[in-house]
Design a protein around this motif. Structure first.
Motif, PDB file in Angstrom:
ATOM      1  N   SER A 210       0.864  -1.174   0.000  1.00 56.87           N
ATOM      2  CA  SER A 210       0.000   0.000   0.000  1.00 56.87           C
ATOM      3  C   SER A 210       0.900   1.223   0.000  1.00 56.87           C
ATOM      4  N   THR A 211       0.846   1.994  -1.082  1.00 48.75           N
ATOM      5  CA  THR A 211       1.731   3.171  -1.146  1.00 48.75           C
ATOM      6  C   THR A 211       1.383   4.157  -0.036  1.00 48.75           C
ATOM      7  N   GLY A 212       0.088   4.274   0.283  1.00 54.15           N
ATOM      8  CA  GLY A 212      -0.333   5.166   1.381  1.00 54.15           C
ATOM      9  C   GLY A 212       0.337   4.736   2.688  1.00 54.15           C
ATOM     10  N   ASP A 213       0.329   3.408   2.967  1.00 50.84           N
ATOM     11  CA  ASP A 213       0.955   2.906   4.200  1.00 50.84           C
ATOM     12  C   ASP A 213       2.455   3.179   4.199  1.00 50.84           C
ATOM     13  N   PHE A 215       4.038   5.563   2.654  1.00 47.80           N
ATOM     14  CA  PHE A 215       4.236   6.996   2.922  1.00 47.80           C
ATOM     15  C   PHE A 215       4.049   7.302   4.404  1.00 47.80           C
ATOM     16  N   ARG A 216       2.979   6.760   5.001  1.00 49.69           N
ATOM     17  CA  ARG A 216       2.711   7.052   6.414  1.00 49.69           C
ATOM     18  C   ARG A 216       3.840   6.524   7.301  1.00 49.69           C
ATOM     19  N   PHE A 217       4.379   5.337   6.945  1.00 53.38           N
ATOM     20  CA  PHE A 217       5.511   4.778   7.690  1.00 53.38           C
ATOM     21  C   PHE A 217       6.701   5.748   7.633  1.00 53.38           C
ATOM     22  N   TYR A 232       2.072  17.004   0.604  1.00 53.65           N
ATOM     23  CA  TYR A 232       1.001  16.685  -0.352  1.00 53.65           C
ATOM     24  C   TYR A 232      -0.133  15.934   0.333  1.00 53.65           C
ATOM     25  N   ILE A 233       0.261  14.916   1.104  1.00 56.84           N
ATOM     26  CA  ILE A 233      -0.724  14.021   1.702  1.00 56.84           C
ATOM     27  C   ILE A 233      -1.680  14.775   2.625  1.00 56.84           C
ATOM     28  N   ASP A 234      -1.125  15.693   3.439  1.00 57.87           N
ATOM     29  CA  ASP A 234      -1.969  16.413   4.391  1.00 57.87           C
ATOM     30  C   ASP A 234      -3.048  17.230   3.705  1.00 57.87           C
ATOM     31  N   GLY A 236      -4.460  16.201   0.932  1.00 59.82           N
ATOM     32  CA  GLY A 236      -5.282  15.287   0.137  1.00 59.82           C
ATOM     33  C   GLY A 236      -4.881  15.275  -1.326  1.00 59.82           C
ATOM     34  N   GLU A 237      -3.688  15.798  -1.621  1.00 62.29           N
ATOM     35  CA  GLU A 237      -3.211  15.777  -3.009  1.00 62.29           C
ATOM     36  C   GLU A 237      -2.316  14.574  -3.246  1.00 62.29           C
ATOM     37  N   LEU A 238      -2.078  14.282  -4.544  1.00 60.53           N
ATOM     38  CA  LEU A 238      -1.195  13.160  -4.850  1.00 60.53           C
ATOM     39  C   LEU A 238       0.268  13.574  -4.717  1.00 60.53           C
ATOM     40  N   VAL A 239       1.064  12.637  -4.241  1.00 61.00           N
ATOM     41  CA  VAL A 239       2.520  12.834  -4.199  1.00 61.00           C
ATOM     42  C   VAL A 239       3.018  12.755  -5.657  1.00 61.00           C
ATOM     43  N   PRO A 240       4.038  13.548  -6.050  1.00 57.88           N
ATOM     44  CA  PRO A 240       4.482  13.511  -7.446  1.00 57.88           C
ATOM     45  C   PRO A 240       4.840  12.098  -7.926  1.00 57.88           C
ATOM     46  N   VAL A 243       8.470  10.373  -7.451  1.00 56.45           N
ATOM     47  CA  VAL A 243       8.747  10.014  -6.051  1.00 56.45           C
ATOM     48  C   VAL A 243       8.038   8.702  -5.723  1.00 56.45           C
ATOM     49  N   THR A 244       6.764   8.625  -6.125  1.00 53.37           N
ATOM     50  CA  THR A 244       5.948   7.454  -5.800  1.00 53.37           C
ATOM     51  C   THR A 244       6.448   6.222  -6.554  1.00 53.37           C
ATOM     52  N   ILE A 245       6.787   6.403  -7.819  1.00 55.46           N
ATOM     53  CA  ILE A 245       7.241   5.269  -8.641  1.00 55.46           C
ATOM     54  C   ILE A 245       8.547   4.696  -8.085  1.00 55.46           C
ATOM     55  N   ASP A 264      -2.018  -1.627  -3.778  1.00 52.91           N
ATOM     56  CA  ASP A 264      -3.171  -0.956  -3.179  1.00 52.91           C
ATOM     57  C   ASP A 264      -2.825   0.534  -3.112  1.00 52.91           C
ATOM     58  N   GLY A 265      -3.579   1.335  -3.832  1.00 52.40           N
ATOM     59  CA  GLY A 265      -3.276   2.773  -3.868  1.00 52.40           C
ATOM     60  C   GLY A 265      -2.283   3.116  -4.957  1.00 52.40           C
ATOM     61  N   PHE A 266      -1.910   2.141  -5.745  1.00 50.87           N
ATOM     62  CA  PHE A 266      -0.967   2.336  -6.853  1.00 50.87           C
ATOM     63  C   PHE A 266      -1.366   1.394  -7.980  1.00 50.87           C
ATOM     64  N   PRO A 267      -1.402   1.796  -9.233  1.00 51.53           N
ATOM     65  CA  PRO A 267      -1.133   3.140  -9.727  1.00 51.53           C
ATOM     66  C   PRO A 267      -2.317   4.068  -9.526  1.00 51.53           C
ATOM     67  N   ARG A 268      -2.039   5.345  -9.489  1.00 53.09           N
ATOM     68  CA  ARG A 268      -3.103   6.341  -9.393  1.00 53.09           C
ATOM     69  C   ARG A 268      -3.106   7.248 -10.606  1.00 53.09           C
ATOM     70  N   THR A 269      -2.117   7.174 -11.456  1.00 52.65           N
ATOM     71  CA  THR A 269      -2.084   7.990 -12.682  1.00 52.65           C
ATOM     72  C   THR A 269      -1.621   7.100 -13.834  1.00 52.65           C
ATOM     73  N   ALA A 271       0.856   7.607 -15.813  1.00 55.08           N
ATOM     74  CA  ALA A 271       2.323   7.467 -15.780  1.00 55.08           C
ATOM     75  C   ALA A 271       2.713   6.344 -14.818  1.00 55.08           C
ATOM     76  N   GLN A 272       2.015   6.263 -13.686  1.00 58.48           N
ATOM     77  CA  GLN A 272       2.312   5.199 -12.724  1.00 58.48           C
ATOM     78  C   GLN A 272       1.942   3.828 -13.290  1.00 58.48           C
ATOM     79  N   ALA A 273       0.819   3.769 -14.017  1.00 59.73           N
ATOM     80  CA  ALA A 273       0.387   2.491 -14.603  1.00 59.73           C
ATOM     81  C   ALA A 273       1.410   2.007 -15.624  1.00 59.73           C
ATOM     82  N   GLY A 312      -6.574   8.515  13.549  1.00 60.42           N
ATOM     83  CA  GLY A 312      -5.513   9.496  13.768  1.00 60.42           C
ATOM     84  C   GLY A 312      -4.943  10.047  12.466  1.00 60.42           C
ATOM     85  N   ARG A 313      -5.521   9.686  11.326  1.00 59.46           N
ATOM     86  CA  ARG A 313      -5.002  10.175  10.050  1.00 59.46           C
ATOM     87  C   ARG A 313      -5.488  11.597   9.806  1.00 59.46           C
ATOM     88  N   ALA A 314      -4.535  12.526   9.559  1.00 63.15           N
ATOM     89  CA  ALA A 314      -4.901  13.932   9.341  1.00 63.15           C
ATOM     90  C   ALA A 314      -5.841  14.069   8.151  1.00 63.15           C
TER      91      ALA A 314
HETATM   92  P1  AMP Z   1      -4.189   6.115   0.683  1.00 61.93           P
HETATM   93  O1  AMP Z   1      -3.807   5.524   1.997  1.00 61.93           O
HETATM   94  O2  AMP Z   1      -4.005   5.135  -0.459  1.00 61.93           O
HETATM   95  O3  AMP Z   1      -5.534   6.762   0.682  1.00 61.93           O
HETATM   96  O4  AMP Z   1      -3.107   7.275   0.385  1.00 61.93           O
HETATM   97  C1  AMP Z   1      -3.006   8.406   1.223  1.00 61.93           C
HETATM   98  C2  AMP Z   1      -2.288   9.521   0.494  1.00 61.93           C
HETATM   99  O5  AMP Z   1      -0.961   9.103   0.132  1.00 61.93           O
HETATM  100  C3  AMP Z   1      -2.911   9.963  -0.813  1.00 61.93           C
HETATM  101  O6  AMP Z   1      -3.972  10.888  -0.621  1.00 61.93           O
HETATM  102  C4  AMP Z   1      -1.730  10.580  -1.529  1.00 61.93           C
HETATM  103  O7  AMP Z   1      -1.440  11.856  -1.022  1.00 61.93           O
HETATM  104  C5  AMP Z   1      -0.595   9.663  -1.126  1.00 61.93           C
HETATM  105  N1  AMP Z   1      -0.457   8.538  -2.106  1.00 61.93           N
HETATM  106  C6  AMP Z   1      -0.678   7.211  -1.881  1.00 61.93           C
HETATM  107  N2  AMP Z   1      -0.471   6.491  -2.998  1.00 61.93           N
HETATM  108  C7  AMP Z   1      -0.116   7.360  -3.956  1.00 61.93           C
HETATM  109  C8  AMP Z   1       0.186   7.255  -5.341  1.00 61.93           C
HETATM  110  N3  AMP Z   1       0.155   6.064  -5.961  1.00 61.93           N
HETATM  111  N4  AMP Z   1       0.502   8.387  -6.003  1.00 61.93           N
HETATM  112  C9  AMP Z   1       0.533   9.574  -5.411  1.00 61.93           C
HETATM  113  N5  AMP Z   1       0.225   9.760  -4.134  1.00 61.93           N
HETATM  114  C10 AMP Z   1      -0.113   8.685  -3.392  1.00 61.93           C
END
Ligand code: AMP
Length: 369
Positions: A210-213, A215-217, A232-234, A236-240, A243-245, A264-269, A271-273, A312-314
């Motif tokens: 999970s890319t979200g997990d 990032f949070r880690f 970015y995350i705070d 609610g925007e996508l991380v570039p 960086v994510t790839i 899970d949470g990837f790909p989101r664009t 370019a990521q796919a 506890g997620r912002a």
């Molecule tokens: P999620 O836990 O999947 O809802 O992800 C939480 C946040 O992490 C998202 O709102 C984005 O800011 C960032 N994030 C997670 N996955 C991606 C991704 N594949 N591309 C860009 N940002 C991401």
């Protein structure tokens, strides 16, 4: 792609890379040898190209000769003894540099040392263009190494597969079909991807990323990646993308022996796919399916507000941010439905119901793949 006999090979090391590496080896060896006039000894058949290109670049006087590895029928009928033949010149007092195309187990190298034992050379040095550290089982020192490669079969640039491929100017690596199951679990925030991934990874023995997990880690551990992603995350925007790839590729590499992955949470664009397809292809594998959990917006908002009370997620704490994440999802991410539909890999699954019911619906799709 290249087919030799019954096996497929993929491009691995280009002519350009080989040339650069040989030049570096030439520089190093000529510097070490100073004004000595060395005897370069190529081991046939494999090293004819390497030896040729190497000595063409060698800037000072040198001698060149070849020896050949020949198979003899052993004493027992099953035993094959390899012997080096062709050493006819007196090498007493000379600096001898062995030029090998590849060193894997080191058996040929053992032979080289055996025949040079009584030659009274001044020095015997070993130079190899390719070296497989994971296959090497001997203790002989290897003085010069061009490129370290994984323990996989390669052809080209003098190396053959059952007689074929020696003439190719670049290196190809064998294509091993891995039977992986790779799933993209898809759906808007709050659709239950994380919960379902937990069940599916156990059931199908897959690695869940999970890319979200991740990032949070990283945010929790205050890493450079975490600091960057947080801004970015705070909101609610996508991380570039890049960086994510890069991060995702590192996570996949950490699990190189996996049976497959749940992304899970990837790909989101797009370019990521595309990056994910390339990554899977480099593993001789592919994405088997994108499974999307479909849930109405208002149900999502309700679920996320509820989760925010304890997670506890912002980004779960504020309804406006939650709505922004859902909007981002549809704006940027829903295009992926088209991407995977075009490859006949899109499967929509109703994400409203009990956790068990939804797991059953997802399993039904996976079992049919
Ligand atoms: P999620 O836990 O999947 O809802 O992800 C939480 C946040 O992490 C998202 O709102 C984005 O800011 C960032 N994030 C997670 N996955 C991606 C991704 N594949 N591309 C860009 N940002 C991401």
């Amino acid at each position: 792609m290249l087919k030799l006999h019954n096996k497929e090979f993929k491009p691995f090391i280009s002519t350009k890379e080989i040339e650069t590496v040989i030049q570096e080896m030439v520089n190093e060896i000529s510097q070490d040898l100073g004004d000595e006039v060395p005897v370069f000894v190529g081991i046939l058949n494999g090293s004819f190209m390497f030896t040729s290109d190497f000595v063409k670049k060698y800037p000072k006087p040198c001698e060149v000769t070849f020896i050949k590895l020949a198979s003899y029928e052993g004493v027992k009928s099953t035993e094959d003894i390899q012997r080096l033949i062709g050493l006819t010149q007196d090498l007493t007092g000379r600096s001898v540099i062995i030029l090998e195309d590849i060193i894997d187990t080191g058996n040929t190298l053992a032979e080289v040392h055996r025949i040079f034992k009584n030659e009274n050379v001044k020095q015997l040095k070993i130079a190899t263009l390719f070296y497989k550290p994971d296959a090497y089982k001997k203790d002989f020192k290897i003085h010069y190494v061009g490129i370290k490669i994984p323990n996989k079969f390669i052809v080209g640039y003098g190396l053959d597969y059952d007689g074929l491929g020696r003439n190719l100017p670049e290196i190809y690596q064998i294509k091993e079909t891995q039977f992986m199951t790779n799933l993209v679990l898809f759906g808007p925030p709050g659709a239950g991807k994380g919960t379902q991934a937990e069940f599916l990874k156990e059931k199908y023995n897959l690695v869940h990323i999970s890319t979200g997990d991740v990032f949070r880690f990283n945010i929790k551990n205050e890493t450079a990646l975490g600091m960057l992603a947080k801004s970015y995350i705070d909101k609610g925007e996508l991380v570039p993308d890049q960086v994510t790839i890069d991060m995702l590729e590192a996570e996949v590499e950490k699990n190189s022996s996996a049976n497959g992955f749940i992304f899970d949470g990837f790909p989101r664009t797009n370019a990521q796919a595309e990056a994910l397809d390339k990554l899977m292809e480099s593993k001789d594998s592919s994405i088997n399916a994108m499974i999307a959990l479909e849930v109405e917006d208002e149900i999502l908002v309700k679920r996320l507000v509820e989760r925010g009370k304890t997670s506890g997620r912002a980004d779960d704490a504020d309804e406006a941010i939650i709505r922004n994440r859902i909007t981002e999802y549809y704006k940027k991410t829903a295009v992926l439905k088209d991407y995977y539909s075009a490859q006949n890999k899109y499967y929509g699954v109703d994400g409203v119901g009990s956790i068990e019911e939804i797991t059953k619906r997802l399993s039904a799709v996976i079992d049919k793949l």
